[in-house]
Design an enzyme around this catalytic site. Sequence first.
Site, PDB file in Angstrom:
ATOM      1  N   HIS A  70      -2.604  -5.539  11.829  1.00 25.36           N
ATOM      2  CA  HIS A  70      -1.978  -5.508  10.505  1.00 25.36           C
ATOM      3  C   HIS A  70      -0.562  -4.959  10.643  1.00 25.36           C
ATOM      4  O   HIS A  70      -0.339  -3.949  11.299  1.00 25.36           O
ATOM      5  CB  HIS A  70      -2.764  -4.626   9.534  1.00 25.36           C
ATOM      6  CG  HIS A  70      -2.208  -4.686   8.148  1.00 25.36           C
ATOM      7  ND1 HIS A  70      -2.610  -5.638   7.229  1.00 25.36           N
ATOM      8  CD2 HIS A  70      -1.233  -3.974   7.535  1.00 25.36           C
ATOM      9  CE1 HIS A  70      -1.927  -5.490   6.119  1.00 25.36           C
ATOM     10  NE2 HIS A  70      -1.082  -4.481   6.276  1.00 25.36           N
TER      11      HIS A  70
ATOM     12  N   ASP B 173      -8.179  -2.482  -4.673  1.00 20.79           N
ATOM     13  CA  ASP B 173      -6.840  -2.531  -4.072  1.00 20.79           C
ATOM     14  C   ASP B 173      -6.030  -3.690  -4.644  1.00 20.79           C
ATOM     15  O   ASP B 173      -4.831  -3.556  -4.862  1.00 20.79           O
ATOM     16  CB  ASP B 173      -6.917  -2.665  -2.553  1.00 20.79           C
ATOM     17  CG  ASP B 173      -5.515  -2.790  -1.968  1.00 20.79           C
ATOM     18  OD1 ASP B 173      -4.746  -1.828  -2.113  1.00 20.79           O
ATOM     19  OD2 ASP B 173      -5.177  -3.859  -1.432  1.00 20.79           O
TER      20      ASP B 173
ATOM     21  N   ARG C 142       1.167  -1.217  -8.498  1.00 20.09           N
ATOM     22  CA  ARG C 142       2.173  -0.427  -7.761  1.00 20.09           C
ATOM     23  C   ARG C 142       3.453  -1.222  -7.591  1.00 20.09           C
ATOM     24  O   ARG C 142       4.555  -0.672  -7.643  1.00 20.09           O
ATOM     25  CB  ARG C 142       1.617  -0.039  -6.385  1.00 20.09           C
ATOM     26  CG  ARG C 142       0.565   1.043  -6.462  1.00 20.09           C
ATOM     27  CD  ARG C 142      -0.198   1.132  -5.158  1.00 20.09           C
ATOM     28  NE  ARG C 142       0.657   1.375  -4.021  1.00 20.09           N
ATOM     29  CZ  ARG C 142       0.425   0.922  -2.791  1.00 20.09           C
ATOM     30  NH1 ARG C 142      -0.651   0.198  -2.537  1.00 20.09           N
ATOM     31  NH2 ARG C 142       1.265   1.166  -1.815  1.00 20.09           N
TER      32      ARG C 142
ATOM     33  N   SER D  99      -4.635   1.507   0.969  1.00 19.61           N
ATOM     34  CA  SER D  99      -4.603   0.084   0.620  1.00 19.61           C
ATOM     35  C   SER D  99      -4.879  -0.772   1.863  1.00 19.61           C
ATOM     36  O   SER D  99      -5.755  -1.644   1.867  1.00 19.61           O
ATOM     37  CB  SER D  99      -3.219  -0.246   0.033  1.00 19.61           C
ATOM     38  OG  SER D  99      -2.999  -1.629  -0.019  1.00 19.61           O
TER      39      SER D  99
ATOM     40  N   LYS E 243      -8.974  -2.509   3.161  1.00 22.75           N
ATOM     41  CA  LYS E 243      -9.194  -3.938   3.418  1.00 22.75           C
ATOM     42  C   LYS E 243      -9.667  -4.169   4.851  1.00 22.75           C
ATOM     43  O   LYS E 243     -10.556  -4.978   5.106  1.00 22.75           O
ATOM     44  CB  LYS E 243      -7.905  -4.722   3.152  1.00 22.75           C
ATOM     45  CG  LYS E 243      -7.612  -4.855   1.662  1.00 22.75           C
ATOM     46  CD  LYS E 243      -6.271  -5.500   1.397  1.00 22.75           C
ATOM     47  CE  LYS E 243      -5.132  -4.571   1.690  1.00 22.75           C
ATOM     48  NZ  LYS E 243      -3.863  -4.853   1.044  1.00 22.75           N
TER      49      LYS E 243
HETATM   50  N1  URA Z   1       0.418  -3.705   2.617  1.00 23.75           N
HETATM   51  C1  URA Z   1      -0.720  -3.453   1.921  1.00 23.75           C
HETATM   52  O1  URA Z   1      -1.713  -4.159   2.049  1.00 23.75           O
HETATM   53  N2  URA Z   1      -0.718  -2.415   1.083  1.00 23.75           N
HETATM   54  C2  URA Z   1       0.342  -1.603   0.906  1.00 23.75           C
HETATM   55  O2  URA Z   1       0.266  -0.673   0.138  1.00 23.75           O
HETATM   56  C3  URA Z   1       1.527  -1.885   1.630  1.00 23.75           C
HETATM   57  C4  URA Z   1       1.537  -2.947   2.492  1.00 23.75           C
END
Ligand code: URA
Length: 435
Positions: free
Chosen positions: A91, A170, A177, A192, A196
Amino acid sequence: MSELFDAVDVIRTKRDRGALSDAQIDWVIDAYTRGAVADEQMSALAMAIFLNGMERREIVRWTQAMIDSGERLNFESIVGEGKKIATSDKHSTGGVGDKITLPLAPLVAAFGVAVPQLSGRGLGHTGGTLDKLEAIPGWQAKLSNERVVEILGTTGAVICAAGDGLAPADKKLYALRDVTSTVEAIPLIASSIMSKKIAEGTGSLVLDVKVGSGAFMKDASMARELARVMVDLGTDAGVKTTALLTDMNTPLGLAVGNACEVEESVGVLAGGGPSDVVELTVALAREMLTSSGIDADPAEALKDGRAMDVWRAMVRDQGGDPDAALPQPKETVTITAPESGTLTELDAYKVGVASWRLGAGRARKEDPVQLAAGIKLHAKPGDEVREGQPLMTLMTDTPERFERAQQSLEGSFTIGGDLRERPLIIDRIVSERSE
Ligand code: URA
């Protein structure tokens, strides 16, 4: 139904710099997901968290509550040649020209590791992996969970949209946000991303935490802290997690946009491509292979065509034609060097905003993107340029966008002066708990 807590009390606790109890956190995430806490109340709470932070215990509990808001995927059933296959994922916290997922997923899968890459769309100045892949004619981002498992067991890599069932808290909170200027908070970003990734059920994870003008974290100490929090969250949840801290002051590679980034990625899979894209792809692949117990040199599989074979199969599995021509822009404008000298700065944020304004990104999440829009760079910091030489080509289907894109490029590059050497890979973060 009578509620366990009052949202106003929860907001007040955080506003007054208190710590939320586990029960308050569980309740507020659940109540927000079901609509019992209103968007304006969650916005106030997000801002209080942004301003006053969270303790580690609160971040861990908040992450768990977001995981519990939806389903957990299970890759236990993926077997190849009779034995369970390791799964690994990557990620990135988001950057400009960051197409690394495209060559990385097939590269790692070429070594027999399954790569479930559940990705997102771009918002703001950073591009989205799914938007890029949709430039390939026929390619589909949406797959059922069953199909993901099937492809992982055959081709070995899938890049697709995360289903609606994964961490729905999220999804709601991230959208909120984004419009309340509360994205750049370590507890909120860490929870966040990790909710995931943990819910997705990957065996190991490498995080590419970006730092610099084009990243959410402009400052290296903040990026390092974010990396540490995420690595600990993953490790505690049983996911082998490491992080690389990487430079995002200048765009990655020479292509920023959608179709042009696919083209550049295919170049890397063919054994070529810009050196920074290759370096980062190989470094992240090495992390994923090591975490999966494989000792091999990933660069080999870029040179001998094995990663390209997986890429072609992956594209076909999702309805795409790997041989089809990619969309081309209707209009282009070239920006040339105003003087001769060394290119010493090329600002990732400004280039990212310009590409977005050309149509490669979206202003609201329901907006379409232009597949052929973006920017091709002809020089990178350290290169010598001559007056009048092309520095970048702006691409769009709607030429009225050129003016605003060019405005955002004002001051985006410097010719002459001192060249600041910046290593692409700044640091590697591992959990102290796993060492
Ligand atoms: N990527 C995400 O999935 N969440 C965030 O808060 C920032 C970047």
